[in-house]
Write a protein that holds these residues in place. Structure first.
Motif, PDB file in Angstrom:
ATOM      1  N   GLY A 114      40.178  -3.855  -0.362  1.00 36.69           N
ATOM      2  CA  GLY A 114      41.448  -3.892   0.105  1.00 36.69           C
ATOM      3  C   GLY A 114      41.577  -3.197   1.571  1.00 36.69           C
ATOM      4  N   GLN A 115      42.720  -3.690   2.315  1.00 38.21           N
ATOM      5  CA  GLN A 115      42.822  -3.237   3.556  1.00 38.21           C
ATOM      6  C   GLN A 115      43.586  -1.942   3.771  1.00 38.21           C
ATOM      7  OE1 GLN A 115      44.692  -7.375   4.217  1.00 38.21           O
ATOM      8  NE2 GLN A 115      43.766  -6.917   6.404  1.00 38.21           N
ATOM      9  N   GLY A 116      44.095  -1.404   2.649  1.00 35.01           N
ATOM     10  CA  GLY A 116      44.846   0.104   3.007  1.00 35.01           C
ATOM     11  C   GLY A 116      45.828   0.025   3.817  1.00 35.01           C
ATOM     12  N   THR A 117      46.716  -0.856   3.846  1.00 33.30           N
ATOM     13  CA  THR A 117      47.653  -1.177   4.886  1.00 33.30           C
ATOM     14  C   THR A 117      48.532   0.345   4.924  1.00 33.30           C
ATOM     15  OG1 THR A 117      48.663  -2.604   3.604  1.00 33.30           O
ATOM     16  CG2 THR A 117      47.595  -3.479   5.571  1.00 33.30           C
ATOM     17  N   ARG A 118      49.010   0.426   3.575  1.00 33.09           N
ATOM     18  CA  ARG A 118      50.035   1.666   3.479  1.00 33.09           C
ATOM     19  C   ARG A 118      49.350   2.957   4.183  1.00 33.09           C
ATOM     20  NH1 ARG A 118      51.211   0.640  -2.798  1.00 33.09           N
ATOM     21  NH2 ARG A 118      49.222  -0.307  -2.458  1.00 33.09           N
TER      22      ARG A 118
END
Ligand code: UTP
Length: 507
Positions: A114-118
């Motif tokens: 995952g990109q861990g955007t949050r």
């Protein structure tokens, strides 16, 4: 590498000729990067992907109106509870799990693509340090729990077993994760038992059905969701690797849960004893409107239903004991047999639902200027790891106490929930409970005892005593009595292996 002509033909066939609109302006290197990207896109699949994304986006308003009526809770005979079972039953599961581990039949599989955007950091979430006294990152904590669970099985069964660690990464996370593990000596694990592989990326699509360009020579790509696991297992021949090693059971989990019990013997043993091919750990939902997915049956098949998919009245239904009827909150801790994964990956993966996410995707406009959109402009499609529950011939769920097993890191500090601060507090509060249970006395800076009644269990304030115990000393609170009973321990207190050895030598 494909030629320009071939790229042009492929894109034309997929209705995506705009991808080459800046060709004349590109350097030789930029051109070859673009051709490389196009070469990985199969025209028919690309066309279907773009059409499917637009169709899904236009359908999104129409929720499944009849879903509530078709939902049933997990059948009681297929649900176990760590909170409600007696010690003997839990011991039985634990013994079974450790036996399987000792025979090299258990592996763990981390979803870390995952990109861990949050959370908003530029590096993989597993490299995050939530500010524990030891400064350990999530990856290090996980690596040490694997070492410890191997050691527990070795001690019990007089063996030298291995729990292989499969790590699914993506284009965003593979290189930094590999480097981080190398730079840190694989945190004491044998590198050949840490197998990293990459999931696929798929293009983000505009509402007009055209893939979005994030640079003049680059399509905006995103990982295909944690359910991309099943294709990635085949792409990277991971199931063959498991078979070679004799692995029969997999514990699959997300990178962000600081309390995750890797290869949890209790969970493995429970699933094996029940003869399950697929299982999930759940926690009781805290309140009806809590935004977590619920494990239940729909038309007789197991699935996770998102909170947003059901009516509030359904979420509030209670059973005769007064518990929420649909209260089995999914915490992304799954059990699969290798046989089940094999069947899914080879034959059923194509049937998995594509979930829609409408996002703001930075793009280059017709003049090549990078634009950061203020409102959502792109469609990303993702598959979810739990969507395979429907294929299970025997699904089981194990309910575990949330405060002991689930505290995910999703958001940056400042958000109300699931932040570095809440993750740190959850772990420190748990370790404080372990110290107290082992009979340790924790003292404050003035050497005054910290009264247990002041201990803190909640995530909204720091525990009154700061205690951290290395996973190399204790996997889940076991073995601490001989080290800590009647000992005065000054907060902040960090018990690592050296300290534990010192204590043993001086007592
Ligand atoms: P989340 O859905 O929380 O996504 O992933 P995220 O990428 O960590 O964070 P946001 O939504 O961008 O803020 C749950 C788990 O699934 C993994 C993540 O790494 C995490 O362990 N995941 C997610 C993948 O492995 N691949 C993906 O394509 C998406």
């Amino acid at each position: 590498m494909i030629s320009f002509e071939e790229a042009k033909a492929r894109l034309h066939a997929a209705g995506q000729s705009h991808v080459l609109q800046f060709w004349a302006e590109l350097s030789a290197e930029e051109r070859s990067e673009l051709l490389d990207e196009i070469s990985q896109l199969e025209p028919k699949e690309l066309l279907e992907h773009c059409r499917g994304a637009v169709a899904a986006a236009s359908r999104q308003q129409s929720a499944d109106a009849g879903l509530d009526a078709r939902m049933e809770p997990v059948a009681p005979e297929f649900i176990g509870s760590v909170r409600e079972s007696d010690k003997e039953t839990i011991q039985l599961w634990d013994d079974e799990g450790l036996l399987q581990i000792s025979q090299n039949r258990v592996a763990v599989l981390l979803l870390a693509g995952g990109q861990g955007t949050r959370l908003g950091v530029s590096y993989p979430k597993g490299m995050y340090n939530v500010g524990l006294p030891s400064g350990k990152t999530l990856y290090q904590i996980q690596a040490e729990r694997i070492q410890k669970v191997q050691e527990l099985a070795n001690l019990k069964h007089g063996c030298r077993c291995t729990v292989p660690w499969y790590i699914m990464t993506s284009e965003f996370t593979l290189a930094p994760t590999e480097k981080f593990f190398k730079d840190n000596g694989y945190f004491g694990l044998c590198p050949s038992n840490v197998v990293m592989f990459e999931q696929r990326m798929i293009p983000a699509v505009g509402f007009d059905g055209k893939v979005i360009l994030e640079k003049k020579n680059k399509i905006a790509m995103a990982p295909d969701g944690n359910g991309g696991l099943y294709r990635a297992l085949v792409d990277n021949k991971i199931l063959e690797d498991m078979e070679r090693r004799g692995v029969e059971y997999l514990h699959v989990y997300c990178v962000d849960n600081i309390l995750v019990k890797l290869a949890d013997p209790v969970f493995i043993g429970f699933c094996v004893n029940k003869g399950a091919d697929c299982g999930g750990k759940v926690v009781k939902k805290a309140y009806p409107a809590e935004p977590v997915g619920v494990v239940c049956r729909v038309d007789g098949l197991y699935q996770v239903v998102e909170y947003s998919e059901i009516q509030p009245e359904t979420a509030e239904l209670r059973d005769p004991k007064g518990e929420l009827l649909f209260g089995a909150g999914n915490i992304c801790n799954h059990f699969f047999t290798r046989g089940f994964l094999q069947e899914v990956a080879k034959n059923l993966e194509g049937q998995l639902t594509q979930h829609l996410a409408i996002k703001k995707v930075p793009f280059v406009d017709g003049e090549g200027n990078l634009i950061k959109p203020v409102k959502p402009n792109g469609i990303k499609m993702e598959k979810f790891v739990f969507d395979v529950f429907q294929f299970s011939k025997k699904f089981v769920a194990l309910e575990v106490p949330r405060e002991e097993e689930f505290s995910p890191l999703k958001n940056a500090d400042g958000a109300p929930l699931d932040t570095p601060t809440t993750a740190r507090r959850s772990l420190l509060a748990q370790h404080y409970r372990w110290v107290l249970a082992a009979g340790g006395n924790v003292l404050d800076e003035q050497d005054k005892p910290i009264a247990p009644k002041h201990r803190c269990m909640a995530q909204n304030e720091d525990p009154s005593a700061i205690c951290e115990i290395s996973p190399l000393v204790s996997y889940f609170g076991e073995g601490l009595e001989k080290l800590l009973k009647k000992k005065n321990l000054k907060s902040p207190f960090y018990l690592d292996v050296n300290e534990a050895n010192n204590i043993l030598q001086t007592t």
